[in-house]
Design a protein around this motif. Structure first.
Motif, PDB file in Angstrom:
ATOM      1  N   ALA A  17     -14.272 -14.494  -7.955  1.00 42.65           N
ATOM      2  CA  ALA A  17     -15.687 -14.791  -7.816  1.00 42.65           C
ATOM      3  C   ALA A  17     -16.061 -15.201  -6.391  1.00 42.65           C
ATOM      4  O   ALA A  17     -17.201 -15.008  -5.976  1.00 42.65           O
ATOM      5  CB  ALA A  17     -16.085 -15.898  -8.802  1.00 42.65           C
ATOM      6  N   ASN A  18     -15.121 -15.762  -5.634  1.00 44.57           N
ATOM      7  CA  ASN A  18     -15.489 -16.399  -4.363  1.00 44.57           C
ATOM      8  C   ASN A  18     -14.863 -15.819  -3.108  1.00 44.57           C
ATOM      9  O   ASN A  18     -15.347 -16.093  -2.014  1.00 44.57           O
ATOM     10  CB  ASN A  18     -15.110 -17.884  -4.406  1.00 44.57           C
ATOM     11  CG  ASN A  18     -15.917 -18.670  -5.409  1.00 44.57           C
ATOM     12  OD1 ASN A  18     -17.098 -18.899  -5.195  1.00 44.57           O
ATOM     13  ND2 ASN A  18     -15.296 -19.047  -6.498  1.00 44.57           N
ATOM     14  N   CYS A  19     -13.796 -15.088  -3.233  1.00 40.82           N
ATOM     15  CA  CYS A  19     -13.039 -14.720  -2.036  1.00 40.82           C
ATOM     16  C   CYS A  19     -13.008 -13.224  -1.771  1.00 40.82           C
ATOM     17  O   CYS A  19     -12.860 -12.810  -0.616  1.00 40.82           O
ATOM     18  CB  CYS A  19     -11.601 -15.207  -2.129  1.00 40.82           C
ATOM     19  SG  CYS A  19     -11.414 -16.908  -2.709  1.00 40.82           S
ATOM     20  N   LEU A  20     -13.134 -12.428  -2.815  1.00 41.93           N
ATOM     21  CA  LEU A  20     -12.830 -11.006  -2.651  1.00 41.93           C
ATOM     22  C   LEU A  20     -13.931 -10.208  -1.970  1.00 41.93           C
ATOM     23  O   LEU A  20     -13.723  -9.037  -1.653  1.00 41.93           O
ATOM     24  CB  LEU A  20     -12.467 -10.373  -4.006  1.00 41.93           C
ATOM     25  CG  LEU A  20     -11.260 -11.015  -4.694  1.00 41.93           C
ATOM     26  CD1 LEU A  20     -10.833 -10.191  -5.902  1.00 41.93           C
ATOM     27  CD2 LEU A  20     -10.084 -11.218  -3.747  1.00 41.93           C
ATOM     28  N   THR A  21     -15.083 -10.855  -1.721  1.00 43.81           N
ATOM     29  CA  THR A  21     -16.088 -10.158  -0.922  1.00 43.81           C
ATOM     30  C   THR A  21     -15.598  -9.962   0.509  1.00 43.81           C
ATOM     31  O   THR A  21     -16.050  -9.051   1.192  1.00 43.81           O
ATOM     32  CB  THR A  21     -17.423 -10.933  -0.887  1.00 43.81           C
ATOM     33  OG1 THR A  21     -17.138 -12.311  -0.647  1.00 43.81           O
ATOM     34  CG2 THR A  21     -18.170 -10.780  -2.195  1.00 43.81           C
ATOM     35  N   CYS A  22     -14.670 -10.790   0.955  1.00 45.67           N
ATOM     36  CA  CYS A  22     -14.158 -10.671   2.329  1.00 45.67           C
ATOM     37  C   CYS A  22     -12.662 -10.375   2.399  1.00 45.67           C
ATOM     38  O   CYS A  22     -12.226  -9.657   3.283  1.00 45.67           O
ATOM     39  CB  CYS A  22     -14.414 -11.949   3.118  1.00 45.67           C
ATOM     40  SG  CYS A  22     -16.150 -12.375   3.273  1.00 45.67           S
ATOM     41  N   HIS A  23     -11.891 -11.001   1.501  1.00 52.77           N
ATOM     42  CA  HIS A  23     -10.437 -10.863   1.562  1.00 52.77           C
ATOM     43  C   HIS A  23      -9.963  -9.836   0.543  1.00 52.77           C
ATOM     44  O   HIS A  23     -10.425  -9.848  -0.598  1.00 52.77           O
ATOM     45  CB  HIS A  23      -9.761 -12.194   1.189  1.00 52.77           C
ATOM     46  CG  HIS A  23      -9.924 -13.285   2.195  1.00 52.77           C
ATOM     47  ND1 HIS A  23      -9.058 -13.479   3.244  1.00 52.77           N
ATOM     48  CD2 HIS A  23     -10.861 -14.262   2.302  1.00 52.77           C
ATOM     49  CE1 HIS A  23      -9.448 -14.532   3.947  1.00 52.77           C
ATOM     50  NE2 HIS A  23     -10.546 -15.027   3.407  1.00 52.77           N
ATOM     51  N   SER A  24      -8.987  -9.004   0.921  1.00 56.96           N
ATOM     52  CA  SER A  24      -8.296  -8.216  -0.094  1.00 56.96           C
ATOM     53  C   SER A  24      -7.202  -9.092  -0.695  1.00 56.96           C
ATOM     54  O   SER A  24      -6.798 -10.101  -0.120  1.00 56.96           O
ATOM     55  CB  SER A  24      -7.709  -6.944   0.511  1.00 56.96           C
ATOM     56  OG  SER A  24      -6.583  -7.251   1.303  1.00 56.96           O
ATOM     57  N   LEU A  25      -6.729  -8.702  -1.874  1.00 58.43           N
ATOM     58  CA  LEU A  25      -5.655  -9.452  -2.519  1.00 58.43           C
ATOM     59  C   LEU A  25      -4.303  -9.087  -1.957  1.00 58.43           C
ATOM     60  O   LEU A  25      -3.402  -9.909  -1.897  1.00 58.43           O
ATOM     61  CB  LEU A  25      -5.645  -9.142  -4.024  1.00 58.43           C
ATOM     62  CG  LEU A  25      -6.602  -9.922  -4.882  1.00 58.43           C
ATOM     63  CD1 LEU A  25      -6.454  -9.479  -6.332  1.00 58.43           C
ATOM     64  CD2 LEU A  25      -6.332 -11.413  -4.765  1.00 58.43           C
ATOM     65  N   SER A  26      -4.166  -7.845  -1.588  1.00 61.71           N
ATOM     66  CA  SER A  26      -2.848  -7.357  -1.197  1.00 61.71           C
ATOM     67  C   SER A  26      -2.902  -6.746   0.186  1.00 61.71           C
ATOM     68  O   SER A  26      -3.861  -6.054   0.529  1.00 61.71           O
ATOM     69  CB  SER A  26      -2.388  -6.306  -2.204  1.00 61.71           C
ATOM     70  OG  SER A  26      -1.354  -5.527  -1.624  1.00 61.71           O
ATOM     71  N   VAL A  59     -13.006 -29.469   4.031  1.00 64.58           N
ATOM     72  CA  VAL A  59     -12.832 -29.146   5.442  1.00 64.58           C
ATOM     73  C   VAL A  59     -12.986 -27.642   5.613  1.00 64.58           C
ATOM     74  O   VAL A  59     -12.584 -26.864   4.753  1.00 64.58           O
ATOM     75  CB  VAL A  59     -11.427 -29.590   5.928  1.00 64.58           C
ATOM     76  CG1 VAL A  59     -11.131 -29.065   7.325  1.00 64.58           C
ATOM     77  CG2 VAL A  59     -11.321 -31.097   5.893  1.00 64.58           C
ATOM     78  N   HIS A  60     -13.551 -27.284   6.710  1.00 66.31           N
ATOM     79  CA  HIS A  60     -13.743 -25.864   6.933  1.00 66.31           C
ATOM     80  C   HIS A  60     -12.411 -25.171   7.200  1.00 66.31           C
ATOM     81  O   HIS A  60     -11.679 -25.551   8.098  1.00 66.31           O
ATOM     82  CB  HIS A  60     -14.692 -25.662   8.110  1.00 66.31           C
ATOM     83  CG  HIS A  60     -15.280 -24.315   8.101  1.00 66.31           C
ATOM     84  ND1 HIS A  60     -16.379 -24.000   7.340  1.00 66.31           N
ATOM     85  CD2 HIS A  60     -14.887 -23.180   8.704  1.00 66.31           C
ATOM     86  CE1 HIS A  60     -16.645 -22.718   7.503  1.00 66.31           C
ATOM     87  NE2 HIS A  60     -15.755 -22.202   8.317  1.00 66.31           N
ATOM     88  N   VAL A  61     -12.126 -24.158   6.413  1.00 60.05           N
ATOM     89  CA  VAL A  61     -10.889 -23.394   6.553  1.00 60.05           C
ATOM     90  C   VAL A  61     -11.222 -22.049   7.171  1.00 60.05           C
ATOM     91  O   VAL A  61     -12.168 -21.404   6.754  1.00 60.05           O
ATOM     92  CB  VAL A  61     -10.245 -23.146   5.163  1.00 60.05           C
ATOM     93  CG1 VAL A  61      -9.032 -22.237   5.275  1.00 60.05           C
ATOM     94  CG2 VAL A  61      -9.887 -24.456   4.503  1.00 60.05           C
ATOM     95  N   GLY A  62     -10.436 -21.655   8.150  1.00 63.25           N
ATOM     96  CA  GLY A  62     -10.544 -20.270   8.582  1.00 63.25           C
ATOM     97  C   GLY A  62     -11.620 -20.014   9.605  1.00 63.25           C
ATOM     98  O   GLY A  62     -11.454 -20.325  10.769  1.00 63.25           O
ATOM     99  N   HIS A  63     -12.743 -19.566   9.197  1.00 63.99           N
ATOM    100  CA  HIS A  63     -13.653 -18.833  10.060  1.00 63.99           C
ATOM    101  C   HIS A  63     -15.072 -19.389   9.954  1.00 63.99           C
ATOM    102  O   HIS A  63     -15.460 -19.836   8.877  1.00 63.99           O
ATOM    103  CB  HIS A  63     -13.633 -17.383   9.561  1.00 63.99           C
ATOM    104  CG  HIS A  63     -14.204 -16.394  10.511  1.00 63.99           C
ATOM    105  ND1 HIS A  63     -15.488 -15.927  10.409  1.00 63.99           N
ATOM    106  CD2 HIS A  63     -13.651 -15.764  11.569  1.00 63.99           C
ATOM    107  CE1 HIS A  63     -15.699 -15.044  11.376  1.00 63.99           C
ATOM    108  NE2 HIS A  63     -14.594 -14.922  12.101  1.00 63.99           N
ATOM    109  N   PRO A  64     -15.840 -19.330  11.004  1.00 64.67           N
ATOM    110  CA  PRO A  64     -17.230 -19.797  10.914  1.00 64.67           C
ATOM    111  C   PRO A  64     -18.018 -19.093   9.807  1.00 64.67           C
ATOM    112  O   PRO A  64     -18.891 -19.697   9.200  1.00 64.67           O
ATOM    113  CB  PRO A  64     -17.828 -19.459  12.282  1.00 64.67           C
ATOM    114  CG  PRO A  64     -16.677 -19.248  13.193  1.00 64.67           C
ATOM    115  CD  PRO A  64     -15.468 -18.930  12.368  1.00 64.67           C
ATOM    116  N   MET A  66     -16.834 -18.049   7.009  1.00 60.57           N
ATOM    117  CA  MET A  66     -16.298 -18.296   5.672  1.00 60.57           C
ATOM    118  C   MET A  66     -17.002 -19.504   5.092  1.00 60.57           C
ATOM    119  O   MET A  66     -17.068 -20.549   5.713  1.00 60.57           O
ATOM    120  CB  MET A  66     -14.789 -18.533   5.784  1.00 60.57           C
ATOM    121  CG  MET A  66     -14.081 -18.488   4.458  1.00 60.57           C
ATOM    122  SD  MET A  66     -12.288 -18.509   4.756  1.00 60.57           S
ATOM    123  CE  MET A  66     -11.818 -19.814   3.667  1.00 60.57           C
ATOM    124  N   PRO A  67     -17.619 -19.345   3.915  1.00 61.92           N
ATOM    125  CA  PRO A  67     -18.364 -20.481   3.363  1.00 61.92           C
ATOM    126  C   PRO A  67     -17.442 -21.671   3.088  1.00 61.92           C
ATOM    127  O   PRO A  67     -16.243 -21.500   2.922  1.00 61.92           O
ATOM    128  CB  PRO A  67     -18.932 -19.933   2.050  1.00 61.92           C
ATOM    129  CG  PRO A  67     -18.305 -18.623   1.803  1.00 61.92           C
ATOM    130  CD  PRO A  67     -17.621 -18.165   3.031  1.00 61.92           C
TER     131      PRO A  67
END
Ligand code: HEC
Length: 90
Positions: A17-26, A59-64, A66-67
């Motif tokens: 629901a929250n990550c796959l709009t930007c990250h692939s799983l594999s 805390v903000h993780v990763g990238h500006p 990234m929500p």
């Protein structure tokens, strides 16, 4: 199902629901956002305990771009459990 398996399942839903709009799983598939690492690799550069703390504390993780996420304690553990379950060794 044991508790670990339940946590992984819940985590999978949160990630879907929250990550796959930007990250692939594999790493076999390119991420929708080409600058986002695939999620089976993120724990290779990020210690899972510190990632859990960062998410838990908002805390903000990763990238500006990234929500900031607030999954609560339980949701955070579930997301990390899931990321661990898909982690690929280098
Ligand atoms: C809007 C797009 C977007 C969303 C949604 C998103 N991310 Fe990211 N994320 C990124 C980008 C882009 C990077 C790369 C940051 C960089 O390299 O500076 C990143 C980096 C990361 C990193 C750091 C990897 C590293 O090696 O430093 C982690 C961990 C991470 N994301 C986990 C997640 C998780 C878990 C979710 C869902 C809860 C998520 N992301 C949702 C865009 C996103």
């Amino acid at each position: 199902m044991d508790e670990e398996a339940i946590a992984i399942n819940e985590g999978a839903e949160l990630v879907k629901a929250n990550c796959l709009t930007c990250h692939s799983l594999s790493s076999k598939n390119p991420s929708p956002r080409t600058d986002a690492p695939s999620l089976d690799r993120v724990l290779a550069n990020y210690n899972s305990d510190s990632l859990a703390d960062d998410f838990r504390e908002g805390v903000h993780v990763g990238h500006p771009d990234m929500p900031d996420f607030d999954f609560g304690d339980r949701g955070t553990d579930e997301v990390i459990a899931y990321l661990k379950s898909i982690e690929k060794p280098e």
